[in-house]
Write a protein that holds these residues in place. Structure first.
Motif: not given
Length: 292
Positions: A39-52
């Motif tokens: 879940q920590r990894g998925l939360d980080c990727l969700a933040m990256f998706a917003r930045m993209l």
């Protein structure tokens, strides 16, 4: 995560985003990534998706790579399947040798210097060793140890002891045995570190107003400070951030072992590594796509 504009085939970074996830901390002895770490990894990727989305990066201009943690777990497919709708891009799990190549390319593109260099990248669950001369890569290998995995194996109870450092040296020596003589025979003019472990030490030296060059003397002094601590949080080490503290002892122990086993005199921090290597690869790919 790096965002860049491409000038010819060279990327110029315009934004950086980073979050400590430490996936390797959540891997069970059976090789399964636990739900909390996933879940920590998925939360980080969700933040990256917003930045993209915020930067308006086209889907064709995105590369996502994973390294040792996903290479080593049994449920990597589950992580990738859950990550796809979150991030919107597939994750490429690269092998250790490919990781080493990209680390070297990222170092060459961002770090001044000439002559033959040894590059060491101590990650959370793997460590890469690369020897190259300019653009020419002469040797590469990836070994299955890192600051997160060694922290879990050797640095679990305070106060830490000399025996913990001895155990790390023995383990590094065993892992490096097949390649140690090859590395020594190749030789080098300089050693560059491209990792969080090296960055942590350099940040401490910067805070203290000391030279940013890492030596055996510097590492020996830091070991003494670590051994004097009564808490695993290492609150008494001046210049060490709370974020860097959990794996600091393991990183210092690994560096000490490598300095001794490879007869390293001094080591400096690289200007870039894996991320920059991936970005360079992506910029070249985009340039090829744009050709008429």
């Amino acid at each position: 995560m790096l965002v860049a504009h491409t000038l010819g085939t060279r990327p110029a970074v315009i934004a950086k985003y980073k979050r400590k996830v430490r996936l390797a901390e959540g891997i069970t002895p059976e090789g399964v990534l636990q739900p909390e770490a996933m879940q920590r990894g998925l939360d980080c990727l969700a933040m990256f998706a917003r930045m993209l989305q915020q930067h308006g990066v086209p889907a064709t201009n995105v590369a996502v790579v994973a390294t040792a943690a996903l290479r080593s777990i049994n449920n990597a497919d589950e992580f990738q399947q859950r990550a796809l709708p979150v991030l919107g891009h597939p994750i490429e799990v690269i092998c250790g040798m490919r990781e080493a190549e990209l680390i070297y390319q990222g170092m060459v593109a961002t770090t001044q210097g000439a002559g033959r260099r040894l590059v060491i990248d101590i990650g959370g669950a793997s460590t890469e060793f690369i020897v190259g001369d300019g653009e020419t890569l002469l040797f590469k290998t990836s070994l299955p140890f890192g600051s997160v995995t060694y922290n879990q194996a050797f640095f679990t109870s305070a106060p830490l002891q000399q025996l913990d450092f001895d155990d790390v040296r023995a383990s590094v020596s065993e892992a490096l045995a097949t390649h140690q003589q090859t590395l020594l025979d190749l030789g080098w003019h300089g050693v560059v570190g491209a990792s969080g472990a090296v960055q942590s030490v350099v940040e401490v030296l910067q805070h203290r107003g000391s030279s940013e060059i890492i030596t055996l003397e510097v590492l020996g002094q830091l070991k003494l400070e670590i051994l004097a601590e009564t808490s695993l949080a290492l609150p008494g080490i001046r210049g060490l951030s709370r974020e860097r503290a959990p794996t600091f002892a393991a990183g210092v122990a690994i560096l000490l072992a490598l300095f001794e086993l490879l007869h390293i005199q001094q080591l400096s921090l690289s200007g870039g590594a894996l991320r920059e290597g991936v970005l360079l690869m992506l910029a070249q790919r985009v340039a090829m796509q744009d050709r008429p």
